[in-house]
Design an enzyme around this catalytic site. Structure first.
Site, short mmCIF file in Angstrom:
data_model
loop_
_atom_site.label_atom_id
_atom_site.label_comp_id
_atom_site.label_asym_id
_atom_site.label_seq_id
_atom_site.Cartn_x
_atom_site.Cartn_y
_atom_site.Cartn_z
N GLU A 266 4.75 -73.80 -36.35
CA GLU A 266 3.88 -73.78 -35.19
C GLU A 266 3.68 -75.20 -34.66
OE1 GLU A 266 0.25 -71.73 -36.11
OE2 GLU A 266 1.28 -69.87 -36.65
N HIS A 284 -1.44 -67.88 -32.23
CA HIS A 284 -2.38 -68.16 -33.32
C HIS A 284 -3.83 -68.15 -32.82
CE1 HIS A 284 -2.62 -70.13 -37.55
NE2 HIS A 284 -3.65 -69.34 -37.32
#
Length: 533
Positions: A266, A284
């Protein structure tokens, strides 16, 4: 750590936090503000701070800690600590706190939202309609009622998801080797093996911590065992669901859809998974609600007050935990590691857990050692961050009876801590440790009834087997073939049962397949590896 006079303490707020956070700090501190993302501004402002409150944009690393001459506590208004160098903070004597329970409801609700969205094709239908396309037939979905939801990881978030989705008329099954079947039954959940869950589930939602054992757990092998109509949700940790294997399963029609909020790397803005209409993807957002952020801010503000008053901070993630007797403090990391080793050896959560403390140390209050051991017991079991405050809750939720016993008598060691557990089948396992010498070296002195003397290291393994010639050579050969260097080994024997226990320290993690090979070749009664790094 000495207490800070509250009137002189400077609390630095480095990111935008809710007004309720400032209110929770109270009027006793000088509150200052800076832009934590501006490195120059941060390094200048942190020099005079006794505490700093941050979120995700402010990086507290060794450089920032070196500039912070007065800093006593770093408070992260959230769960993750990726932007805080906890090891450097601990070395500098700086407490690190977060808000481990602030996003539980928020995370559970997002998982439910993803599940509903993927079931009813909400995201692609929304996108198509906004582009002027009316495609009712293309985006026909499925009902949740009377479908089977497989919850992989029945921790606090997993339980909340199970409760919420059962209200939709779903049948709930779960896989969690650390939950007792009776406890699951009380919640109306049937425990299954992972293979059984994969085979019967219409929907699967993942709620596990990210550990070497769980990375890739839902991978190519698992995705060949599921129904072709299954829909999979991962709002826990990236990498638990193998993204490459999932993309292949979607392409081949072996999986009907997926809802994802987390990714192996990420930020993730380019993934083969994003090309599928039947994948709902979010960046997220698990903790991203106003309520969760406010809860987190208030929680860490309270922790800052405790820390600057020199008191024990329940949500401290490192060992600088407030007013603890100096003789007790070195035992905290030892007790936590013993708890982690116990869980690895047991392979399940005990029905009853005893933390036994013996020796001179018991003239002080050692309750914190029980909390530290519990923290270790659940560290590799649950997806949530484990702290002194929520470790007892995890035990309570799993029906684990916990007792602390103390005795000033310790014939063989100045002080010794033992974590002993009774398992579901009536058996018990115990692990004992002590601190040795002027450098307070952490040692294991007892494993499952065997007397040992082994220094605690990051990578360890334990093998119990019938004592006979050649076993040590077999251990060395298999580890050598796997390019794993043995740093130390000790063999203890029980002459009555003819059992032996080999305790090994190695320089690197032992893969599961290597551990299994050793267990098979030596006929091990148990073979367990522990990674404490």
């Amino acid at each position: 750590m000495s207490a800070v006079t509250s009137k002189t303490a400077v609390v630095l707020i480095a990111e935008e936090l809710s007004p309720a956070t400032v209110d929770a700090l109270g009027p006793d501190f000088e509150v200052r503000h800076c832009d934590g993302a501006d490195r120059t501004q941060l390094l200048s402002a942190i020099a005079e701070a006794d505490a700093i409150l941050i979120r995700s944009a402010t990086k507290i690393d060794a450089e920032a800690l070196a500039a912070a001459k007065r800093l006593k506590v770093v408070a992260r208004a959230g769960v993750g600590l990726d932007n805080v160098d906890v090891a450097a903070a601990t070395k500098a004597g700086v407490m690190v706190v977060n808000a481990p329970t602030s996003n539980i409801v928020t995370a559970a609700e997002l998982a439910c939202g993803l599940l509903i969205s993927v079931a009813r094709n909400i995201a692609p239908a929304n996108s198509a309609l906004k582009q002027g396309e009316w495609k009712r037939n293309k985006y026909t979905g499925v009902e949740l009622s009377e479908k089977t939801l497989g919850v992989v990881g029945l921790g606090r978030i997993g339980v909340l998801v199970a409760q919420r989705m059962s209200a939709f008329g779903m049948k709930i099954v779960a896989y969690d080797p650390y939950i007792q079947a009776a406890r699951a039954a009380q919640m109306g959940v049937k425990l299954l093996s992972l293979d059984e869950l994969l085979e019967v589930s219409d929907f699967i939602t993942v709620h596990l911590p990210k550990t070497p054992e769980t990375i890739g757990l839902i991978g190519d092998d698992a995705l060949h065992k599921v129904k072709p109509t299954v829909r999979i949700v991962n709002a826990a940790r990236g990498g638990i669901v193998d993204e490459v294997a999932l993309a292949a399963a979607l392409k081949e029609g072996r999986v009907a859809g997926a809802g994802l909020d987390v990714y192996a790397k990420e930020p993730c803005t380019d993934s083969p998974l994003f090309t599928f209409d039947n994948v709902v993807a979010t960046p997220h957002l698990g903790a991203s609600t106003d309520e969760a952020q406010e809860k987190a801010g208030i929680a860490v503000a309270k922790s800052v007050r405790l820390a600057l008053a020199g008191e024990l901070v329940p949500d401290a993630v490192n060992v600088q935990g407030g007013v603890i007797a100096e003789d007790v403090r070195p035992g905290l990391p030892l007790a936590e590691k013993l708890g982690r080793i116990f869980t690895a050896l047991a392979g399940e959560v005990a029905v009853r857990l005893d933390v036994e403390v013996r020796g001179e140390i018991t003239q002080h209050d050692v309750k914190v050692l029980e909390l530290s051991a519990l923290k270790g017991v659940f560290e590799d079991v649950v997806a949530e961050t484990v702290s002194y405050v929520n470790a007892p809750l995890f035990a309570q939720e799993r029906g684990v009876e916990v007792r602390l016993t103390t005795s000033s008598e310790s014939p063989e060691h100045r002080n010794v801590i033992t974590v002993r557990g009774t398992l579901a089948d009536g058996g018990d396992i115990a692990i004992s440790g002590t601190l040795s010498g002027p450098k307070q070296q952490q040692k294991i002195v007892g494993v499952d009834g065997f007397d040992v003397d082994v220094a605690l290291t990051d990578h360890m393994a334990f093998f119990k087997y019938q004592d006979r010639p050649g076993v040590v050579g077999t251990l060395g050969r298999i580890l050598g073939d796997a390019d794993i260097n043995i740093a130390g080994m000790q063999v203890a024997r029980d002459r009555e049962t003819q059992d032996a226990l080999a305790s090994i320290t190695v320089d690197s993690e032992i893969p599961h397949e290597v551990l299994a090979e050793i267990a098979t070749e030596i006929g091990a009664k148990f073979a367990r590896s522990v990674d404490l790094g």
